[in-house]
Structures are given as structure tokens and as C-alpha cells.
Design an enzyme around this catalytic site. Structure first.
Site, mmCIF file in Angstrom:
data_model
loop_
_atom_site.group_PDB
_atom_site.id
_atom_site.type_symbol
_atom_site.label_atom_id
_atom_site.label_comp_id
_atom_site.label_asym_id
_atom_site.label_seq_id
_atom_site.Cartn_x
_atom_site.Cartn_y
_atom_site.Cartn_z
ATOM 1 N N CYS A 1 -0.739 -3.228 6.214
ATOM 2 C CA CYS A 1 0.173 -4.249 6.742
ATOM 3 C C CYS A 1 -0.545 -5.536 7.143
ATOM 4 C CB CYS A 1 0.892 -3.724 7.968
ATOM 5 S SG CYS A 1 1.717 -2.170 7.731
ATOM 6 N N ARG B 1 -4.554 -6.680 0.813
ATOM 7 C CA ARG B 1 -4.721 -5.515 1.678
ATOM 8 C C ARG B 1 -3.859 -4.335 1.225
ATOM 9 N NH1 ARG B 1 -6.640 -7.066 7.008
ATOM 10 N NH2 ARG B 1 -5.485 -5.331 7.863
ATOM 11 N N TRP C 1 3.068 -1.835 4.678
ATOM 12 C CA TRP C 1 2.582 -0.689 3.877
ATOM 13 C C TRP C 1 3.193 0.543 4.534
ATOM 14 C CZ3 TRP C 1 -0.654 3.647 4.590
ATOM 15 C CH2 TRP C 1 -1.215 4.191 3.424
ATOM 16 N N ASN D 1 1.740 -3.862 13.042
ATOM 17 C CA ASN D 1 0.814 -3.039 12.240
ATOM 18 C C ASN D 1 0.395 -1.864 13.108
ATOM 19 O OD1 ASN D 1 0.932 -5.115 10.448
ATOM 20 N ND2 ASN D 1 -1.201 -5.719 10.608
ATOM 21 N N GLY D 2 0.227 -0.690 12.505
ATOM 22 C CA GLY D 2 -0.194 0.470 13.292
ATOM 23 C C GLY D 2 0.902 1.509 13.333
ATOM 24 N N GLU E 1 -18.692 7.332 -7.465
ATOM 25 C CA GLU E 1 -18.123 5.989 -7.362
ATOM 26 C C GLU E 1 -17.478 5.555 -8.682
ATOM 27 O OE1 GLU E 1 -17.280 4.152 -5.061
ATOM 28 O OE2 GLU E 1 -17.157 2.133 -5.879
ATOM 29 N N LYS F 1 -13.590 4.550 -8.973
ATOM 30 C CA LYS F 1 -13.120 3.253 -9.504
ATOM 31 C C LYS F 1 -12.051 3.476 -10.555
ATOM 32 C CE LYS F 1 -14.014 1.161 -7.145
ATOM 33 N NZ LYS F 1 -14.616 1.315 -5.927
ATOM 34 N N GLU G 1 -8.732 4.895 -9.044
ATOM 35 C CA GLU G 1 -8.059 3.918 -8.177
ATOM 36 C C GLU G 1 -7.225 2.924 -8.961
ATOM 37 O OE1 GLU G 1 -10.603 2.849 -4.186
ATOM 38 O OE2 GLU G 1 -11.516 2.295 -6.078
ATOM 39 N N HIS H 1 -21.001 25.215 -12.967
ATOM 40 C CA HIS H 1 -20.316 26.066 -11.990
ATOM 41 C C HIS H 1 -18.811 25.811 -11.937
ATOM 42 C CE1 HIS H 1 -24.165 27.521 -10.687
ATOM 43 N NE2 HIS H 1 -24.582 26.301 -10.431
ATOM 44 N N LYS I 1 -6.445 -2.115 1.092
ATOM 45 C CA LYS I 1 -7.826 -2.569 1.175
ATOM 46 C C LYS I 1 -8.471 -2.097 2.462
ATOM 47 C CE LYS I 1 -11.382 -4.945 -0.113
ATOM 48 N NZ LYS I 1 -12.177 -4.214 -1.125
HETATM 49 C C1 G6P Z 1 -9.847 1.908 1.452
HETATM 50 C C2 G6P Z 1 -10.214 1.006 0.291
HETATM 51 C C3 G6P Z 1 -11.549 1.438 -0.307
HETATM 52 C C4 G6P Z 1 -12.612 1.477 0.766
HETATM 53 C C5 G6P Z 1 -12.203 2.362 1.955
HETATM 54 C C6 G6P Z 1 -13.152 2.216 3.131
HETATM 55 O O1 G6P Z 1 -9.533 3.171 0.986
HETATM 56 O O2 G6P Z 1 -9.214 1.028 -0.700
HETATM 57 O O3 G6P Z 1 -11.934 0.534 -1.313
HETATM 58 O O4 G6P Z 1 -13.804 1.956 0.235
HETATM 59 O O5 G6P Z 1 -10.907 1.985 2.416
HETATM 60 O O6 G6P Z 1 -13.065 0.891 3.591
HETATM 61 P P1 G6P Z 1 -14.143 0.169 4.469
HETATM 62 O O7 G6P Z 1 -13.577 -1.198 4.721
HETATM 63 O O8 G6P Z 1 -14.289 0.964 5.729
HETATM 64 O O9 G6P Z 1 -15.413 0.124 3.704
#
Ligand code: G6P
Length: 610
Positions: A2, A27, A74, A100-101, A483, A487, A490, A506, A605
Site C-alpha cells: 500500500c 510497491r 494491496w 497501510n498496515g 535467486e 527471478k 516472480e 535426492h 516491493k
Molecule cells: C519482497 C520483494 C522482494 C524482496 C523481499 C525482501 O518480497 O518482492 O524482491 O527481496 O520483499 O525485501 P527487502 O526490502 O527486505 O530486501
């Protein structure tokens, strides 16, 4: 997640709020709304979907006012819909609230309000707060007091902005566990959940802390705690340029941020490398070095991509600084009653510096007396401010939801911390200097990988229709496998799993057939030969193989379907290079599938709720 934007001043707030909301789109959100109050009217417009939809509605209505608030939501409580979007209103539609929250005790508060005759239109927790404030207004309290009394009844987290027709000269803003800043302008002031929303108008900001509430007029602001103590806040100057928030001619923020990496990596180490002594200079850790070195162990805690960087950090610190390291998911650590005490150092890694789980884990570690260090990108973020010491990664704003340049910069900073600790322990001067030499060459090496963008795109074309992917790597390349898989899932919504290559036998090996692409990260290191055996095992089962290998490697090329070559570097810096082609691969696959790369579905984000 949000976003909040509020404006009070002499200008028309509507374009300012719409533009601010656009700057918060990155975000992640699913609906948006705006509320304005002026002498003649109180008006709210909300919609499911994008800010551009809201913008059309707002301009059709020719909204205009000097006071307004806007929100991107959100969904947590209640589906994404117009009625659940913010602002939420009181009964007579004179009070607007954005939030927000999560209000955790909203059900019990709602019960009380229902008994008083309040009616609820939405399924949100936020609407409860709008009616609760109304309840106190009806008891003849000022808006400020009514908000304060209401917040005293709330359990959970909030960043809020409230406006009220009865007192149209102010915005009330308050924060607990959800970031909120005031922007201080000339005869105009702003409220936002993120400085990005106000940077076009002012660089002067006030960071609200948990439990603080502000009364924001167009030409002044006053702050108190929710418990009614007056507090004087410092005004900070933000060092960020508006063009850092643009796409800079690229089709997507994500592509720009991938391409930014030579510069962002350089910025993470700029002014920090002292070659003659083979050590880094990290001002933010000054005075804490001995405590870190003498700590019983180092714990790295983070979420998402930052957690993958933490895994790389574990390998580095253990190998070169010889200290015991543990890596924790912050979300698990916060509730596990972890055994942490004053002899531990906990390093929290967070691009945004606002991730709720990471912040809560930090609070827990602090309570137990550990030294808490933050590695953050966003200057002035909560984790950066509340940690005992820290290092900024200086990667510049990262807007694409899928983290790219923050990851490589986090690893650069972890390498600097490793070097700092290692040199204080056993690492020799020539070894320290060797690491620095390799670090200095990273930017040109990343640049050379980026030059293969078209080639990587042509490989992406060959895999775009795959339904599953397996990513395998060992040692420093194991976190890169995780990672790379993250990616891809996501942004392309393709199921992908990362595994340590040796673990394949395994379980995941059962999945391998000619429909299963396997991405190997197989650079020339101490486990190179073992990875080749794993490649052979996949080949024997007809899996399609894409391998990330070192330049000059002509052995693997003969065994696999496709290779992408990256330059060689110091062992511990390998992930900074090997991850780059995987970022590009995921990007191109997602673009070819026609997906929204910068704002993938359901993701945010900065995850400021649990
Ligand atoms: C969200 C984002 C990720 C990020 C994670 C941790 O899930 O979509 O891209 O890695 O939060 O975020 P931070 O700001 O704590 O690195």
C-alpha cells in the site's frame, strides 16, 4: 505494498497526488483511490486496478482542491475491489482515512461500533478506524484528539493519513510499524509512505517514528506521541534526484536496473576500498569492528532476494573471516524465540529497510542484547535508522518489484564486511589486496555480460514455452541458483526451483525428462568437476541444459544445449557475475510472455505487513 500520498497547500492537490501514487505503483497494489475536501465538496473516487484508471475518473470529474489524500491498496482484508479501496469514510462522508498496515483487533472494535449503530460498507479492517475516529469526533474532540484516542484502542500496525471537512486546514498522519514521512515545502506540506512520492516537490523530510502522530498544516506541522507527549522532529535533507526514478529510456524499470549494475556496483564500493592496507573503510561500522569480531557468531537475517544475498554472505564470512555464521529467514526468526544474546552480531539485510518481518526480527534481537547491523538501500528507512550500526549499499532507487541491482550491491557490501573481518583475523595483506583488485574489475566484467543481452534474449526465446525450470549450483553458486529460480517465477509465473546441484539426486532428478530445462551455474571453482558429473546425469535423462560457465571453458559447451559465458573473478565474488545472465533470462522470458515485468501479480516491493 500500500502507498499513501497526502497534500495540503496552495496548489491543486489532484495532479500532485496522482503523480505521487504513480511513483508508488512499483510497491505493488491492486486498487487505488483519492479523497479531496474543499469549501464546497468532499469527494472520493476509488477504483479497482491501476492508478491510470483512477486518473481517468478523476479528470472526468474535474476534481480540484488544496487538500487531499490518495492511496494504492494491496489487499489484505477483503478482495481487491472499489468498495474495499481507500479512502474509507465516516457515516456522513466528511472524514476520509487511508491506511497501510493491519488493524489486528478490528473484529472486536467492529462489534462495539455495530452496537453503536455504525454501518460497514467494506470488508476491510481500515473502515473500523474511520468509524472509531468518528465516534470520538461525536464526543466533541478535535480531529487530532479523536485520531489519537482511536489509535490508542488499536492493536496492529498503521501508517495513516486523515482529513476532515470540519477541520479542513490539516492532515493528521500517524505511524506504527508502517513507514510514513512528511515532506516539508514552501507553503505546502506532504504526507507519504515513501519519499519517492514527494521527491519531485521537496527534498526536506521528517521521518515519523512508531507511536508518533503529526498535525500537518500547509505552513507548519506539530508532532506528538500517541500517548500525548510533545516531540520535536528533525528535518532531514534527502539526497535523491528525480531522474533516478525514471526508466531512462528502457522499456521497463527492471531492465534499467539490470543495466544499471556496473554503476550501482561501483557506487556500493566507491570510496570504501583502501588498497594499500588491503582493507575496506566502512564508516557506518566504525567503533563496532571489535564487537563484531569478538562476537560468538554472526547471524544474517533477511527475506526474499536479500535472504539469498545472506546465503552468499555466510559462505564468504565463514571462508575468509573464519567466523561461525547462521542464515535466518527473518519471518521464522521473529517467532522462534531464537537463542541470541549480547555475544551475537545480527546483520539484517533489506533493500527497502521496511520489510515487516525483518524489522520485527531486529526488534527481537535488540531486546536480547545482540548487536544489530543493517545493510539497507533506502536511506533513512526504518531498519537503517533503528539498527545499532550499518552500511548502505548505495544502489540507487530500485523500482522493479523483482530485485536485481540491490542483490549484487548487497553482495558487494557483504564482501566488504568479510574483508574487514578477515583482515582483522587471518587474511594477509596480499590476499586482501587481491580481493580489492578483483572488486575493482567487477564493473567492467558486469558490463561485458550485459553486452550479451541480445544473445541471452535469443536463448530466452528457446525456453519461453517451458512450464518448469530447475536451477542448480554449488558453493557460491548455490544461492545464485535460488535467486535465478526466484527471478523467473516472480515475473514469468513459470514454476522454477533452485537446488544445490548435489541434492538433485535426492529428489529433483525424478522430474527430469526432455521437457525439463535445467540451468546449471558451473563456473571453474573447487566443485567444477562435481558439477560436470551432475550435468552428465541430467544429460543421460535427456534434460535440456543451459549452463552459465566461465570464459574459456570449452568443456561444458560440448555437453549442453546452450551456454552463457561470464568472466572469471575472485571465487567469493562469482555470484555478482553469474546472477546477471539469469536476471536477463527471466526478464526476456517474462516480456515474451507479455507480462507486467515491473509489477508482477500479487507481489509487493516492500512487504510492510506480515
Ligand atoms: C519482497 C520483494 C522482494 C524482496 C523481499 C525482501 O518480497 O518482492 O524482491 O527481496 O520483499 O525485501 P527487502 O526490502 O527486505 O530486501
Amino acid at each position: 505494498m500500500c502507498g499513501i500520498v497526502g497534500y495540503i497547500g496552495d496548489k491543486n492537490c489532484v495532479p500532485i497526488i496522482i503523480e505521487g501514487l504513480k511513483r508508488l505503483e512499483y510497491r505493488g497494489y491492486d486498487s487505488a483511490g483519492i479523497g479531496i475536501i474543499n469549501g464546497k465538496e468532499c469527494k472520493v473516487i476509488k477504483t479497482k486496478g491501476k492508478v491510470s484508471e483512477l486518473e481517468k475518473l478523476v479528470y472526468k470529474e474535474k476534481l480540484e482542491s488544496n487538500l487531499g489524500i490518495g492511496h494504492t491498496r494491496w489487499a489484505t482484508h477483503g478482495e481487491p475491489s472499489t468498495v474495499n479501496a481507500h479512502p474509507h469514510l465516516n457515516k456522513d462522508k466528511t472524514l476520509f482515512l487511508i491506511h497501510n498496515g493491519i488493524i489486528e483487533n478490528y473484529l472486536s472494535l467492529k462489534k462495539g461500533l455495530l452496537k453503536e449503530g455504525y454501518e460497514f460498507l467494506s470488508e476491510t479492517d481500515t473502515e473500523v478506524l474511520a468509524h472509531l475516529i468518528d465516534h470520538y469526533l461525536k464526543l466533541k474532540h478535535s480531529l487530532f484528539q479523536a485520531v489519537r484516542y482511536a489509535l490508542n484502542e488499536v492493536e496492529g500496525t498503521y501508517g495513516i493519513a486523515v482529513i476532515y471537512k470540519g477541520e479542513p486546514d490539516k492532515i493528521i498522519a500517524a505511524r506504527k510499524g508502517s513507514p510514513l514521512v512528511l515532506g516539508i515545502g514552501d507553503n505546502e506540506n506532504f504526507v507519504a509512505s515513501d519519499v519517492n512520492a514527494l521527491i519531485a516537490h521537496t527534498k526536506k523530510v521528517v521521518y515519523l517514528e512508531d507511536g508518533e502522530i503529526a498535525e500537518v498544516y500547509k505552513d507548519k506541522f506539530e508532532t506528538k506521541t500517541v500517548a500525548d507527549e510533545t516531540i520535536i522532529k528533525e528535518i532531514h535533507q534527502v539526497d535523491m534526484k528525480i531522474d533516478e526514478l525514471s526508466k531512462g529510456g528502457f522499456a521497463h524499470y527492471m531492465l534499467k536496473e539490470i543495466m544499471d549494475q556496473p554503476e550501482s556496483i561501483y557506487n556500493s564500493m566507491r570510496g570504501r576500498l583502501v588498497y594499500d592496507e588491503g582493507v575496506p573503510k566502512l564508516g557506518g561500522l566504525q567503533g563496532f569492528e571489535e564487537r563484531i569480531i569478538n562476537s560468538r557468531r554472526i547471524i544474517l537475517a533477511a527475506c526474499g532476494t536479500s535472504w539469498h544475498a545472506a546465503l552468499v554472505g555466510e559462505y564468504m564470512i565463514e571462508q575468509f573471516a573464519g567466523k561461525a555464521v547462521e542464515v535466518e529467514y527473518a519471518s521464522e526468526m521473529r517467532y522462534r524465540n531464537p537463542i541470541i544474546d549480547k555475544d551475537d552480531t545480527v546483520i539484517f539485510i533489506s533493500q527497502s529497510g521496511e520489510t515487516a518481518d525483518t524489522l520485527a526480527a531486529m526488534k527481537e534481537a535488540k531486546k536480547k542484547g545482540a548487536l544489530c547491523i543493517g545493510i539497507c538501500n533506502v536511506v533513512g528507512s526504518t531498519i537503517a535508522r533503528e539498527s545499532d550500526a550499518g552500511v548502505y549499499i548505495h544502489a540507487g532507487p530500485e523500482i522493479g518489484v523483482a530485485s536485481t541491482k540491490a542483490f549484487t550491491s548487497q553482495i558487494v557490501v557483504l564482501a566488504l564486511i568479510t574483508l574487514l573481518l578477515a583482515r582483522k583475523r587471518n587474511l594477509s595483506l596480499p590476499e586482501g589486496q587481491d580481493i580489492i583488485k578483483h572488486m575493482k574489475k567487477l564493473t567492467e566484467k558486469v558490463d561485458s555480460i550485459l553486452k550479451q543481452n541480445d544473445y541471452i534474449k535469443s536463448i530466452a526465446e528457446k525456453y519461453v514455452n517451458s512450464k518448469n525450470f530447475l536451477y542448480l549450483g554449488r558453493g557460491y553458486n548455490f544461492p545464485v541458483a535460488l535467486e535465478g529460480a526466484l527471478k523467473l517465477k516472480e515475473i514469468s509465473y513459470i514454476h522454477a526451483e533452485g537446488y544445490p546441484a548435489a541434492e538433485m539426486k535426492h529428489g529433483p532428478i525424478a522430474l527430469i525428462d526432455d521437457n525439463m530445462p535445467v540451468v546449471f551455474i558451473a563456473t571453474k571453482d573447487s566443485v567444477y568437476d562435481k558439477v560436470i558429473s551432475n550435468i552428465q546425469e541430467v544429460r543421460a535423462r535427456k534434460g535440456r541444459i543451459l549452463a552459465i560457465v566461465n570464459e574459456g571453458d570449452d568443456q561444458i559447451e560440448t555437453m549442453v544445449d546452450h551456454v552463457i559465458k561470464v568472466p572469471k573473478t575472485h571465487n567469493m565474488l562469482t555470484p555478482i557475475l553469474t546472477v546477471v545472465p539469469l536476471q536477463l533470462l527471466a526478464y526476456h522470458i517474462a516480456v515474451m510472455k507479455g507480462l507486467n515485468v515491473d509489477q508482477p501479480r500479487n507481489l509487493a516491493k516492500s512487504v510492510t505487513v506480515e
